[in-house]
Design an enzyme around this catalytic site. Structure first.
Site, PDB file in Angstrom:
ATOM      1  N   HIS A 191       0.842  -1.214   0.000  1.00 26.52           N
ATOM      2  CA  HIS A 191       0.000   0.000   0.000  1.00 26.52           C
ATOM      3  C   HIS A 191       0.874   1.262   0.000  1.00 26.52           C
ATOM      4  O   HIS A 191       0.438   2.324   0.474  1.00 26.52           O
ATOM      5  CB  HIS A 191      -0.940   0.031   1.214  1.00 26.52           C
ATOM      6  CG  HIS A 191      -1.844  -1.156   1.309  1.00 26.52           C
ATOM      7  ND1 HIS A 191      -3.082  -1.200   0.735  1.00 26.52           N
ATOM      8  CD2 HIS A 191      -1.665  -2.360   1.921  1.00 26.52           C
ATOM      9  CE1 HIS A 191      -3.654  -2.368   0.987  1.00 26.52           C
ATOM     10  NE2 HIS A 191      -2.809  -3.095   1.703  1.00 26.52           N
ATOM     11  N   SER A 321      16.098  17.978 -17.597  1.00 20.83           N
ATOM     12  CA  SER A 321      15.266  19.174 -17.569  1.00 20.83           C
ATOM     13  C   SER A 321      15.907  20.284 -18.387  1.00 20.83           C
ATOM     14  O   SER A 321      17.125  20.429 -18.414  1.00 20.83           O
ATOM     15  CB  SER A 321      15.085  19.648 -16.124  1.00 20.83           C
ATOM     16  OG  SER A 321      14.437  20.897 -16.079  1.00 20.83           O
ATOM     17  N   LYS A 327      19.386  17.898 -13.206  1.00 22.21           N
ATOM     18  CA  LYS A 327      18.277  16.967 -12.981  1.00 22.21           C
ATOM     19  C   LYS A 327      18.396  15.776 -13.924  1.00 22.21           C
ATOM     20  O   LYS A 327      18.673  15.926 -15.120  1.00 22.21           O
ATOM     21  CB  LYS A 327      16.944  17.670 -13.204  1.00 22.21           C
ATOM     22  CG  LYS A 327      15.747  16.908 -12.637  1.00 22.21           C
ATOM     23  CD  LYS A 327      14.486  17.776 -12.717  1.00 22.21           C
ATOM     24  CE  LYS A 327      13.349  17.199 -11.878  1.00 22.21           C
ATOM     25  NZ  LYS A 327      12.892  15.912 -12.377  1.00 22.21           N
ATOM     26  N   GLU A 334       9.849   5.805 -18.275  1.00 20.31           N
ATOM     27  CA  GLU A 334       8.728   6.541 -18.850  1.00 20.31           C
ATOM     28  C   GLU A 334       8.455   6.106 -20.290  1.00 20.31           C
ATOM     29  O   GLU A 334       7.292   5.959 -20.702  1.00 20.31           O
ATOM     30  CB  GLU A 334       9.011   8.038 -18.777  1.00 20.31           C
ATOM     31  CG  GLU A 334       9.023   8.557 -17.340  1.00 20.31           C
ATOM     32  CD  GLU A 334       9.674   9.926 -17.205  1.00 20.31           C
ATOM     33  OE1 GLU A 334      10.047  10.518 -18.250  1.00 20.31           O
ATOM     34  OE2 GLU A 334       9.829  10.396 -16.059  1.00 20.31           O
TER      35      GLU A 334
END
Length: 470
Positions: A191, A321, A327, A334
């Site tokens: 969870h 980025s 970054k 993805e």
């Protein structure tokens, strides 16, 4: 300056058509090229090549059965060999969105073979002599048995020769990581909340095992796809084909591909429905779902590097980025996540297409074939890219693993058999409320002595309660 293009006259049963002079296709292909200018999704070359291979098998079987002469047969075989080498890939211009039987693509292949054969024999393109696209190249065939057989060949070959080997290499890479990390204990999560410990090797080994199961299901689905309706001609009866034709043509295909292609199934079922193809697509969907889940786990475990879980260090393949310097994003995760979602949608469409056949024919064949080929390509590329650009360079932050495991309140689970669930829960709640360690909370509440606590609350032992690495 616009270049002048030469044309020639080609003829079919509906009349004459102007065809670009340097193209091997004929009148029916040209009509389809103009009338089905829908979208830009080209008929996959895997399907084109599979149809061509069937034409070669058909020519040889027809000659053996005495319904095709040596001259046309030899020419057809020579042209198909060129097609299978990719020499004439530019002569198949049709899109997926055409007749639901795939008739236009079948005729495209017939016309290209016939015209190239005529050229080889020194005859004019479009002469249909010594090789006719219908009378010779399409002898003993209908689009209705050729096209679905080609889908079986194309999709089955792609999965067998490209997808499964790449999937196997990805599993190998994950299993190597699991073996290397079998002793690294970390906190589990259910969870998205803290749970009891496990090893990182167990977690990554679970990913590999899920993918191995997907590979096994794909192997099983390929068995059903090996049954093809070749020889059924228009509706499954075999009208206009000699007895034994389908069996002999399938024998040639089996010899060339190393796969036991069979025509022993019920051709009426194989031509009116395509359950084997739907099953193969569904197993690719399950693989896509597994990959989707795994890359989501990877990007969760690699989140951060300082404000997330940060247990895994994902390779920094490129800047993440355009505005935030330094970054790095989980881009492989993805890309695979997007591709797998696309594939799961395609699988749903394929199932609907499989259910939409009418009477003796399913008229969604090009759509199903396109989705199957795209699925095989996407999954093959996903497995390769994920292995090369993520899994092989994946690293662990061992300090972070230890820190999060040591701080977890769920280590208190080991105390429950000794002191009871309620007292163990009280320790966890007290530790959390007072910002104490579990040990400090347990001793403060007098629930257990220090020696017993240290003996029971051992993350390594909790991850392997029965010994071994499982």
């Amino acid at each position: 300056m616009q270049q002048h293009q030469d044309f020639r006259e080609e003829h079919d049963s509906m009349g004459s058509v102007r065809v670009p002079a340097d193209r091997y296709w004929g009148a029916q292909t040209e009509r389809a090229r103009l009338r089905f200018a829908i979208g830009d999704e080209a008929m996959p070359l895997e399907i084109i090549h599979a149809i061509a291979l069937i034409k070669k098998a058909a020519a040889l079987a027809n000659r053996e059965l005495g319904v095709l002469g040596d001259g046309p047969c030899d020419l057809i075989v020579r042209v198909v060999d060129e097609l299978l080498q990719g020499q004439h890939d530019g002569h198949f211009p049709l899109h997926v969105w055409q007749s639901g039987s795939g008739t236009q693509t079948n005729m495209n292949v017939n016309e290209v073979i016939a015209n190239r054969a005529c050229e080889m024999a020194g005859a004019a393109l479009g002469s249909k002599d010594p090789v006719h696209p219908n009378d010779h190249v399409n002898r003993s065939q209908s689009t209705n048995d050729v096209f679905p057989s080609a889908l079986h060949l194309a999709a089955g070959t792609l999965v067998r020769q490209r997808l499964l080997p790449e999937l196997g290499q990805l599993c190998d890479a994950l299993e190597r990581k699991a073996q290397a990390w079998r002793g690294l204990v970390k906190i589990g999560r259910t969870h998205l909340q803290d749970a009891v410990p496990l090893s990182l090797g167990q977690e990554v080994g679970g990913w590999a095992a899920q993918l191995r199961s997907a590979a096994a299901r794909l192997h099983h689905a390929l068995a059903e796809v090996r049954c093809i309706p070749l020889g059924g001609t228009a509706v499954g009866t075999g009208l206009n084909s000699p007895a034994g034709y389908g069996r002999q043509a399938a024998a040639h295909l089996s010899r060339w591909t190393g796969v036991d292609w069979s025509v022993s199934g019920n051709r009426f079922a194989l031509m009116a429905s395509h359950d084997g193809l739907v099953t193969l697509m569904d197993q690719q969907r399950l693989l896509a779902a597994a990959l989707h889940r795994i890359v989501n786990d990877m990007r969760l475990l690699g989140s951060g590097p300082r404000a997330g879980l940060g247990e895994l260090r994902l390779p920094g393949n490129e800047p993440g980025s355009s505005i935030m310097p330094g970054k790095v994003n989980p881009t492989q995760c993805e890309a695979v996540a997007m591709a797998t979602l696309q594939l799961m949608g395609d699988a749903a469409v394929t199932a609907m297409a499989g259910a939409a056949g009418q009477l003796q024919m399913n008229v969604y064949k090009p759509l199903m074939g396109f989705n199957l080929i795209r699925a095989g390509r996407l999954l093959t590329d996903c497995c390769r890219s994920l292995r090369q650009h993520l899994v092989e360079g994946l690293e662990v932050d061992r300090e972070r693993l230890r820190e999060l495991c040591d701080r977890s309140l769920m280590l208190v689970t080991a105390l429950a058999p000794e002191i009871g669930y309620d007292r163990a829960a009280a320790i966890a709640h007290h530790a959390h409320a007072q910002q104490l360690s579990l040990r400090q909370a347990a001793l403060a509440l007098g629930a257990i002595d220090a020696d017993r606590f240290d003996r029971l609350v051992d993350a390594q032992a909790m991850a392997h309660p029965h010994g071994g690495s499982t």
